[in-house]
Design a protein around this motif. Structure first.
Motif, PDB file in Angstrom:
ATOM      1  N   GLN A  38       0.834  -1.182   0.000  1.00  0.00           N
ATOM      2  CA  GLN A  38       0.000   0.000   0.000  1.00  0.00           C
ATOM      3  C   GLN A  38       0.880   1.247   0.000  1.00  0.00           C
ATOM      4  OE1 GLN A  38       0.693  -1.906   2.520  1.00  0.00           O
ATOM      5  NE2 GLN A  38       0.625  -0.850   4.495  1.00  0.00           N
ATOM      6  N   VAL A  39       0.260   2.393  -0.267  1.00  0.00           N
ATOM      7  CA  VAL A  39       0.997   3.650  -0.320  1.00  0.00           C
ATOM      8  C   VAL A  39       1.420   4.063   1.085  1.00  0.00           C
ATOM      9  CG1 VAL A  39       0.859   6.108  -0.840  1.00  0.00           C
ATOM     10  CG2 VAL A  39      -0.184   4.438  -2.395  1.00  0.00           C
ATOM     11  N   GLN A  40       2.699   4.414   1.183  1.00  0.00           N
ATOM     12  CA  GLN A  40       3.218   4.954   2.444  1.00  0.00           C
ATOM     13  C   GLN A  40       4.049   6.188   2.142  1.00  0.00           C
ATOM     14  OE1 GLN A  40       5.207   1.537   4.372  1.00  0.00           O
ATOM     15  NE2 GLN A  40       3.627   1.711   5.926  1.00  0.00           N
ATOM     16  N   VAL A  41       3.768   7.250   2.865  1.00  0.00           N
ATOM     17  CA  VAL A  41       4.549   8.487   2.796  1.00  0.00           C
ATOM     18  C   VAL A  41       4.870   8.852   4.240  1.00  0.00           C
ATOM     19  CG1 VAL A  41       4.645  10.885   2.032  1.00  0.00           C
ATOM     20  CG2 VAL A  41       3.338   9.199   0.699  1.00  0.00           C
ATOM     21  N   VAL A  42       6.142   8.761   4.591  1.00  0.00           N
ATOM     22  CA  VAL A  42       6.537   8.889   5.997  1.00  0.00           C
ATOM     23  C   VAL A  42       7.646   9.916   6.128  1.00  0.00           C
ATOM     24  CG1 VAL A  42       7.382   7.695   8.030  1.00  0.00           C
ATOM     25  CG2 VAL A  42       5.917   6.472   6.394  1.00  0.00           C
ATOM     26  N   GLU A  43       7.388  10.947   6.925  1.00  0.00           N
ATOM     27  CA  GLU A  43       8.393  11.976   7.206  1.00  0.00           C
ATOM     28  C   GLU A  43       9.107  11.680   8.510  1.00  0.00           C
ATOM     29  OE1 GLU A  43       4.670  14.350   5.697  1.00  0.00           O
ATOM     30  OE2 GLU A  43       5.105  12.748   7.132  1.00  0.00           O
ATOM     31  N   SER A  44      10.319  12.206   8.611  1.00  0.00           N
ATOM     32  CA  SER A  44      11.085  12.131   9.854  1.00  0.00           C
ATOM     33  C   SER A  44      12.060  13.288   9.892  1.00  0.00           C
ATOM     34  CB  SER A  44      11.825  10.793   9.946  1.00  0.00           C
ATOM     35  OG  SER A  44      12.731  10.654   8.866  1.00  0.00           O
ATOM     36  N   GLY A  45      12.630  13.519  11.072  1.00  0.00           N
ATOM     37  CA  GLY A  45      13.706  14.495  11.189  1.00  0.00           C
ATOM     38  C   GLY A  45      13.330  15.809  11.832  1.00  0.00           C
ATOM     39  N   GLY A  46      12.069  15.990  12.192  1.00  0.00           N
ATOM     40  CA  GLY A  46      11.695  17.234  12.852  1.00  0.00           C
ATOM     41  C   GLY A  46      12.266  17.304  14.264  1.00  0.00           C
ATOM     42  N   GLY A  47      12.078  18.465  14.874  1.00  0.00           N
ATOM     43  CA  GLY A  47      12.557  18.631  16.241  1.00  0.00           C
ATOM     44  C   GLY A  47      12.599  20.081  16.647  1.00  0.00           C
ATOM     45  N   LEU A  48      13.286  20.313  17.763  1.00  0.00           N
ATOM     46  CA  LEU A  48      13.433  21.654  18.312  1.00  0.00           C
ATOM     47  C   LEU A  48      14.855  22.140  18.064  1.00  0.00           C
ATOM     48  CD1 LEU A  48      12.484  24.020  20.149  1.00  0.00           C
ATOM     49  CD2 LEU A  48      13.221  22.628  22.105  1.00  0.00           C
ATOM     50  N   VAL A  49      14.976  23.352  17.547  1.00  0.00           N
ATOM     51  CA  VAL A  49      16.288  23.901  17.238  1.00  0.00           C
ATOM     52  C   VAL A  49      16.264  25.400  17.529  1.00  0.00           C
ATOM     53  CG1 VAL A  49      15.735  24.335  14.811  1.00  0.00           C
ATOM     54  CG2 VAL A  49      18.114  23.975  15.482  1.00  0.00           C
ATOM     55  N   GLN A  50      17.421  25.949  17.858  1.00  0.00           N
ATOM     56  CA  GLN A  50      17.516  27.388  18.099  1.00  0.00           C
ATOM     57  C   GLN A  50      17.588  28.139  16.774  1.00  0.00           C
ATOM     58  OE1 GLN A  50      20.861  27.987  20.787  1.00  0.00           O
ATOM     59  NE2 GLN A  50      19.454  28.074  22.527  1.00  0.00           N
ATOM     60  N   ALA A  51      17.168  29.380  16.801  1.00  0.00           N
ATOM     61  CA  ALA A  51      17.264  30.215  15.609  1.00  0.00           C
ATOM     62  C   ALA A  51      18.719  30.245  15.115  1.00  0.00           C
ATOM     63  CB  ALA A  51      16.795  31.630  15.923  1.00  0.00           C
ATOM     64  N   GLY A  52      18.866  30.151  13.807  1.00  0.00           N
ATOM     65  CA  GLY A  52      20.183  30.085  13.195  1.00  0.00           C
ATOM     66  C   GLY A  52      20.706  28.679  13.001  1.00  0.00           C
ATOM     67  N   GLY A  53      20.016  27.714  13.585  1.00  0.00           N
ATOM     68  CA  GLY A  53      20.455  26.331  13.487  1.00  0.00           C
ATOM     69  C   GLY A  53      19.947  25.647  12.222  1.00  0.00           C
ATOM     70  N   SER A  54      20.190  24.341  12.158  1.00  0.00           N
ATOM     71  CA  SER A  54      19.850  23.555  10.973  1.00  0.00           C
ATOM     72  C   SER A  54      19.106  22.287  11.359  1.00  0.00           C
ATOM     73  CB  SER A  54      21.121  23.159  10.204  1.00  0.00           C
ATOM     74  OG  SER A  54      21.813  24.291   9.742  1.00  0.00           O
ATOM     75  N   LEU A  55      18.279  21.821  10.439  1.00  0.00           N
ATOM     76  CA  LEU A  55      17.615  20.529  10.551  1.00  0.00           C
ATOM     77  C   LEU A  55      17.533  19.918   9.165  1.00  0.00           C
ATOM     78  CD1 LEU A  55      14.520  21.013  12.922  1.00  0.00           C
ATOM     79  CD2 LEU A  55      16.509  19.570  13.355  1.00  0.00           C
ATOM     80  N   ARG A  56      17.455  18.599   9.126  1.00  0.00           N
ATOM     81  CA  ARG A  56      17.287  17.905   7.861  1.00  0.00           C
ATOM     82  C   ARG A  56      16.067  17.000   7.973  1.00  0.00           C
ATOM     83  NH1 ARG A  56      20.574  16.835   3.461  1.00  0.00           N
ATOM     84  NH2 ARG A  56      20.238  14.859   2.359  1.00  0.00           N
ATOM     85  N   LEU A  57      15.094  17.252   7.140  1.00  0.00           N
ATOM     86  CA  LEU A  57      13.903  16.426   7.106  1.00  0.00           C
ATOM     87  C   LEU A  57      14.040  15.373   6.013  1.00  0.00           C
ATOM     88  CD1 LEU A  57      11.056  19.089   7.390  1.00  0.00           C
ATOM     89  CD2 LEU A  57      12.370  17.989   9.205  1.00  0.00           C
ATOM     90  N   SER A  58      13.462  14.210   6.276  1.00  0.00           N
ATOM     91  CA  SER A  58      13.471  13.127   5.295  1.00  0.00           C
ATOM     92  C   SER A  58      12.053  12.616   5.082  1.00  0.00           C
ATOM     93  CB  SER A  58      14.365  11.983   5.766  1.00  0.00           C
ATOM     94  OG  SER A  58      15.705  12.401   5.872  1.00  0.00           O
ATOM     95  N   CYS A  59      11.821  12.111   3.882  1.00  0.00           N
ATOM     96  CA  CYS A  59      10.528  11.527   3.537  1.00  0.00           C
ATOM     97  C   CYS A  59      10.801  10.287   2.699  1.00  0.00           C
ATOM     98  CB  CYS A  59       9.691  12.526   2.757  1.00  0.00           C
ATOM     99  SG  CYS A  59       8.181  11.859   2.016  1.00  0.00           S
ATOM    100  N   ALA A  60      10.110   9.204   3.016  1.00  0.00           N
ATOM    101  CA  ALA A  60      10.187   7.978   2.232  1.00  0.00           C
ATOM    102  C   ALA A  60       8.799   7.684   1.677  1.00  0.00           C
ATOM    103  CB  ALA A  60      10.685   6.821   3.086  1.00  0.00           C
ATOM    104  N   ALA A  61       8.690   7.605   0.351  1.00  0.00           N
ATOM    105  CA  ALA A  61       7.408   7.369  -0.305  1.00  0.00           C
ATOM    106  C   ALA A  61       7.479   6.061  -1.086  1.00  0.00           C
ATOM    107  CB  ALA A  61       7.069   8.523  -1.235  1.00  0.00           C
ATOM    108  N   SER A  62       6.525   5.182  -0.851  1.00  0.00           N
ATOM    109  CA  SER A  62       6.519   3.882  -1.522  1.00  0.00           C
ATOM    110  C   SER A  62       5.085   3.459  -1.807  1.00  0.00           C
ATOM    111  CB  SER A  62       7.227   2.835  -0.659  1.00  0.00           C
ATOM    112  OG  SER A  62       6.564   2.691   0.580  1.00  0.00           O
ATOM    113  N   GLY A  63       4.939   2.436  -2.621  1.00  0.00           N
ATOM    114  CA  GLY A  63       3.625   1.916  -2.928  1.00  0.00           C
ATOM    115  C   GLY A  63       3.058   2.398  -4.255  1.00  0.00           C
ATOM    116  N   ARG A  64       3.719   3.339  -4.875  1.00  0.00           N
ATOM    117  CA  ARG A  64       3.405   3.824  -6.223  1.00  0.00           C
ATOM    118  C   ARG A  64       4.730   4.054  -6.927  1.00  0.00           C
ATOM    119  NH1 ARG A  64      -0.955   2.479  -5.148  1.00  0.00           N
ATOM    120  NH2 ARG A  64      -2.943   3.595  -5.265  1.00  0.00           N
ATOM    121  N   THR A  65       4.661   4.333  -8.209  1.00  0.00           N
ATOM    122  CA  THR A  65       5.890   4.663  -8.931  1.00  0.00           C
ATOM    123  C   THR A  65       6.180   6.137  -8.701  1.00  0.00           C
ATOM    124  OG1 THR A  65       5.197   3.039 -10.594  1.00  0.00           O
ATOM    125  CG2 THR A  65       7.081   4.441 -11.129  1.00  0.00           C
ATOM    126  N   PHE A  66       6.570   6.449  -7.466  1.00  0.00           N
ATOM    127  CA  PHE A  66       6.768   7.847  -7.096  1.00  0.00           C
ATOM    128  C   PHE A  66       7.941   8.491  -7.814  1.00  0.00           C
ATOM    129  CE2 PHE A  66       3.387   8.670  -4.354  1.00  0.00           C
ATOM    130  CZ  PHE A  66       3.170   7.606  -3.491  1.00  0.00           C
TER     131      PHE A  66
END
Length: 123
Positions: free
Chosen positions: A1-29
């Motif tokens: 089945q179709v799955q779209v799953v994000e990860s990588g969020g969180g709390l960070v101070q201004a000026g900082g960095s974050l990297r979000l990821s998404c994995a999408a499967s179940g279709r020819t994405f």
């Protein structure tokens, strides 16, 4: 089945960095445009960054020069990343990964959505 799953969020101070990821499967994405949207409390969901089917990249003016979108079309899963640098308190929102057959900056054009991941930037 179709799955779209994000990860990588969180709390960070201004000026900082974050990297979000998404994995999408179940279709020819790999044949879909993939984008990131975000929604802050009390606000409408807005476009952040997108990758067309041919990996042309698009950004909202508010994040241009600070955020970078990238994608990896693996065999059965598409991986979409959002590198976020120089974060500001106004970047605080729930971030969503979404897929559409054709690229658009309009959320109603997207057929598949993840559950979202919270990004909080403290001042």
């Amino acid at each position: 089945q179709v799955q779209v799953v994000e990860s990588g969020g969180g709390l960070v101070q201004a000026g900082g960095s974050l990297r979000l990821s998404c994995a999408a499967s179940g279709r020819t994405f790999s044949s879909y445009a993939m984008s990131w949207f975000r929604q802050a409390p009390g606000e409408e969901r807005e476009f952040v960054a997108g990758s067309s089917r041919s990996d042309l990249r698009y950004y909202a003016d508010s994040v241009k020069g600070r955020f970078t979108i990238s994608r990896d079309n693996a065999k059965n899963t598409v991986y979409l990343q959002l590198q976020m640098n120089s974060l500001k308190p106004e970047d605080t929102a729930v971030y969503y990964c979404a897929a559409s057959y054709a690229f658009s900056r309009t959320q109603r054009e997207y057929d598949y959505w993840g559950q979202g991941t919270q990004v909080t930037v403290s001042s």
